[in-house]
Design a protein around this motif. Structure first.
Motif, PDB file in Angstrom:
ATOM      1  N   LEU A   1       0.824  -1.208   0.000  1.00  0.00           N
ATOM      2  CA  LEU A   1       0.000   0.000   0.000  1.00  0.00           C
ATOM      3  C   LEU A   1       0.861   1.263   0.000  1.00  0.00           C
ATOM      4  N   VAL A   2       1.948   1.231   0.752  1.00  0.00           N
ATOM      5  CA  VAL A   2       2.847   2.386   0.797  1.00  0.00           C
ATOM      6  C   VAL A   2       3.505   2.593  -0.567  1.00  0.00           C
ATOM      7  N   THR A   3       3.890   1.489  -1.212  1.00  0.00           N
ATOM      8  CA  THR A   3       4.498   1.582  -2.550  1.00  0.00           C
ATOM      9  C   THR A   3       3.525   2.199  -3.542  1.00  0.00           C
ATOM     10  N   VAL A   4       2.273   1.748  -3.509  1.00  0.00           N
ATOM     11  CA  VAL A   4       1.241   2.311  -4.387  1.00  0.00           C
ATOM     12  C   VAL A   4       1.076   3.799  -4.099  1.00  0.00           C
ATOM     13  N   GLY A   5       1.034   4.151  -2.816  1.00  0.00           N
ATOM     14  CA  GLY A   5       0.882   5.552  -2.450  1.00  0.00           C
ATOM     15  C   GLY A   5       2.020   6.413  -2.975  1.00  0.00           C
ATOM     16  N   MET A   6       3.258   5.923  -2.859  1.00  0.00           N
ATOM     17  CA  MET A   6       4.410   6.688  -3.348  1.00  0.00           C
ATOM     18  C   MET A   6       4.388   6.824  -4.863  1.00  0.00           C
ATOM     19  N   ILE A   7       3.952   5.756  -5.549  1.00  0.00           N
ATOM     20  CA  ILE A   7       3.863   5.817  -7.014  1.00  0.00           C
ATOM     21  C   ILE A   7       2.872   6.890  -7.447  1.00  0.00           C
TER      22      ILE A   7
ATOM     23  N   ASN B   1      -0.709  20.353  -9.561  1.00  0.00           N
ATOM     24  CA  ASN B   1      -0.732  19.189  -8.690  1.00  0.00           C
ATOM     25  C   ASN B   1      -2.033  19.179  -7.874  1.00  0.00           C
ATOM     26  N   ILE B   2      -2.851  18.147  -8.048  1.00  0.00           N
ATOM     27  CA  ILE B   2      -4.145  18.109  -7.351  1.00  0.00           C
ATOM     28  C   ILE B   2      -3.967  17.937  -5.839  1.00  0.00           C
ATOM     29  N   LEU B   3      -2.804  17.443  -5.405  1.00  0.00           N
ATOM     30  CA  LEU B   3      -2.576  17.242  -3.976  1.00  0.00           C
ATOM     31  C   LEU B   3      -2.393  18.555  -3.226  1.00  0.00           C
ATOM     32  N   SER B   4      -2.142  19.642  -3.953  1.00  0.00           N
ATOM     33  CA  SER B   4      -2.009  20.958  -3.325  1.00  0.00           C
ATOM     34  C   SER B   4      -3.356  21.655  -3.188  1.00  0.00           C
ATOM     35  N   ASN B   5      -4.393  21.037  -3.754  1.00  0.00           N
ATOM     36  CA  ASN B   5      -5.745  21.599  -3.695  1.00  0.00           C
ATOM     37  C   ASN B   5      -6.538  20.881  -2.601  1.00  0.00           C
ATOM     38  N   PRO B   6      -6.942  21.600  -1.533  1.00  0.00           N
ATOM     39  CA  PRO B   6      -7.669  20.943  -0.437  1.00  0.00           C
ATOM     40  C   PRO B   6      -8.955  20.244  -0.880  1.00  0.00           C
ATOM     41  N   ASP B   7      -9.574  20.738  -1.953  1.00  0.00           N
ATOM     42  CA  ASP B   7     -10.828  20.144  -2.424  1.00  0.00           C
ATOM     43  C   ASP B   7     -10.612  18.906  -3.290  1.00  0.00           C
ATOM     44  N   MET B   8      -9.423  18.739  -3.845  1.00  0.00           N
ATOM     45  CA  MET B   8      -9.156  17.643  -4.775  1.00  0.00           C
ATOM     46  C   MET B   8      -8.203  16.592  -4.229  1.00  0.00           C
ATOM     47  N   ALA B   9      -7.457  16.925  -3.185  1.00  0.00           N
ATOM     48  CA  ALA B   9      -6.438  16.009  -2.665  1.00  0.00           C
ATOM     49  C   ALA B   9      -7.048  14.682  -2.222  1.00  0.00           C
ATOM     50  N   GLY B  10      -8.229  14.751  -1.607  1.00  0.00           N
ATOM     51  CA  GLY B  10      -8.887  13.531  -1.148  1.00  0.00           C
ATOM     52  C   GLY B  10      -9.223  12.594  -2.295  1.00  0.00           C
ATOM     53  N   PHE B  11      -9.601  13.166  -3.439  1.00  0.00           N
ATOM     54  CA  PHE B  11      -9.923  12.330  -4.601  1.00  0.00           C
ATOM     55  C   PHE B  11      -8.664  11.695  -5.186  1.00  0.00           C
ATOM     56  N   GLY B  12      -7.528  12.372  -5.037  1.00  0.00           N
ATOM     57  CA  GLY B  12      -6.271  11.780  -5.475  1.00  0.00           C
ATOM     58  C   GLY B  12      -5.945  10.526  -4.675  1.00  0.00           C
ATOM     59  N   ILE B  13      -6.145  10.591  -3.362  1.00  0.00           N
ATOM     60  CA  ILE B  13      -5.937   9.421  -2.499  1.00  0.00           C
ATOM     61  C   ILE B  13      -6.958   8.343  -2.827  1.00  0.00           C
ATOM     62  N   LEU B  14      -8.190   8.755  -3.015  1.00  0.00           N
ATOM     63  CA  LEU B  14      -9.281   7.818  -3.289  1.00  0.00           C
ATOM     64  C   LEU B  14      -9.026   7.021  -4.566  1.00  0.00           C
TER      65      LEU B  14
ATOM     66  N   PHE C   1      -5.145   4.626   6.347  1.00  0.00           N
ATOM     67  CA  PHE C   1      -3.959   5.223   6.971  1.00  0.00           C
ATOM     68  C   PHE C   1      -2.781   5.276   6.001  1.00  0.00           C
ATOM     69  N   ASP C   2      -2.441   4.122   5.414  1.00  0.00           N
ATOM     70  CA  ASP C   2      -1.250   4.023   4.567  1.00  0.00           C
ATOM     71  C   ASP C   2      -1.275   5.005   3.406  1.00  0.00           C
ATOM     72  N   TYR C   3      -2.403   5.040   2.683  1.00  0.00           N
ATOM     73  CA  TYR C   3      -2.496   5.905   1.510  1.00  0.00           C
ATOM     74  C   TYR C   3      -2.363   7.375   1.891  1.00  0.00           C
ATOM     75  N   VAL C   4      -3.023   7.758   2.981  1.00  0.00           N
ATOM     76  CA  VAL C   4      -2.989   9.162   3.404  1.00  0.00           C
ATOM     77  C   VAL C   4      -1.582   9.570   3.809  1.00  0.00           C
ATOM     78  N   MET C   5      -0.921   8.730   4.607  1.00  0.00           N
ATOM     79  CA  MET C   5       0.432   9.060   5.062  1.00  0.00           C
ATOM     80  C   MET C   5       1.423   9.075   3.910  1.00  0.00           C
ATOM     81  N   ALA C   6       1.266   8.156   2.970  1.00  0.00           N
ATOM     82  CA  ALA C   6       2.214   8.069   1.861  1.00  0.00           C
ATOM     83  C   ALA C   6       2.007   9.171   0.826  1.00  0.00           C
ATOM     84  N   ILE C   7       0.765   9.605   0.615  1.00  0.00           N
ATOM     85  CA  ILE C   7       0.477  10.555  -0.460  1.00  0.00           C
ATOM     86  C   ILE C   7       0.448  11.999   0.027  1.00  0.00           C
TER      87      ILE C   7
END
Length: 299
Positions: free
Chosen positions: A123-129, A153-166, A234-240
């Motif tokens: 899961l951490v590897t997927v998150g880093m990728i 970068n969508i991860l810098s957008n508070p409204d879109m970052a969650g969808f990037g993890i999802l 947990f893993d995806y959020v911490m890694a991404i």
């Protein structure tokens, strides 16, 4: 004499069954029941996770949760995340399973293996990728194609970052449910499809009244598994994202981690965990009760 012999045989069988299940019972108690009871106890304390001294403060931690805006916001994000995760995984898993089960599709085993590959990745590897993809690949692609939505970068957008993890989570989590749905589709009697076709039923009608009815037990299982995965992400959020930007993607799992290991509020973090455990148990119980009424009879 025969009666006494039967009683001895039953008693011997029960004793054998007891000793067979004893190792599993001990392991279950040591790694689940005892830690659960210990955690429940520590939720009534102010223990910081290190000190040998702590105070029993009763329901103070639970009362504090009610007015904790950080917990409420985190709970809201986690529930929304879980909802989209459940819907996304069930939708894509059923869609892929229907495609793989199509009689016209060749190479069933090959495609099943390909779609199952994400399930065996860390899961951490997927998150880093996906983190690198969001930071480097997508913005460059968006700039070259002139697509403004992909240029940042969508991860810098508070409204879109969650969808990037999802998206990363759904990509990985769809594999096992897809196999479960494919197996469930094989159990649908072909006679029902033939009868539906004779009655002039369309594909959507056959799916609604025949296929979907036989998928309900599997949907129930997938629902509970993804609910647990979503509420405990947990893993995806911490890694991404690490919970950012500005705490927009902080989940219950990351909140518990930060409270316990960064802020040294172990007792309070356990309280959050207990509440989440009760929420998962309650929602799962309600969901199982509702789906039991719709399950297809085995007869």
């Amino acid at each position: 004499m025969a009666f006494n012999g039967k009683n001895r045989e039953k008693g011997s069988k029960r004793l054998t069954d007891f000793f067979i299940t004893l190792p599993g019972l001990i392991i279950y108690s040591v790694f689940f029941v005892i830690p659960l009871l210990m955690g429940l106890f520590y939720s009534f304390t102010d223990w910081n996770g290190i000190s040998q001294q702590f105070n029993v403060i009763g329901f103070e931690n639970y009362q504090r949760l009610i007015d904790d805006e950080r917990f409420i916001e985190t709970l809201g994000f986690t529930f929304k995340y879980s909802f989209f995760l459940i819907v996304g995984v069930i939708f894509f898993a059923i869609t892929i399973a229907l495609i793989l089960e199509s009689k016209n599709l060749k190479g069933f085993s090959f495609f099943t293996t390909v779609f199952f590959v994400p399930a065996v990745m860390s899961l951490v590897t997927v998150g880093m990728i996906f983190k690198e993809m969001y930071y480097r690949a997508l913005p460059a692609l968006g700039q070259n194609l002139g697509i403004e939505a992909l240029s940042t970068n969508i991860l810098s957008n508070p409204d879109m970052a969650g969808f990037g993890i999802l998206f990363a989570n759904i990509w990985t989590a769809t594999a096992i449910p897809m196999v479960l749905f494919a197996a469930a589709l094989q159990n649908v009697p072909g006679e029902l499809y033939e009868a539906a076709e004779m009655d002039g039923a369309s594909y959507s009608q056959k799916f609604k009244h025949v296929t979907f009815a036989y998928l309900i037990p599997t949907i129930s299982i997938v629902f509970i598994l993804q609910l647990k995965a979503g509420l405990g992400v947990f893993d995806y959020v911490m890694a991404i994202t690490g919970g950012g930007p500005a705490g927009a993607t902080e989940s219950i799992g990351t909140l518990i981690y930060k409270l316990a290991f960064e802020e040294r509020r172990f007792g309070y973090s356990v309280t959050v965990g207990v509440i989440v455990f009760l929420l998962i148990a309650a929602i799962s119980l309600i969901q199982v009760k509702l789906t039991q009424k719709k399950e297809v009879s085995a007869e």
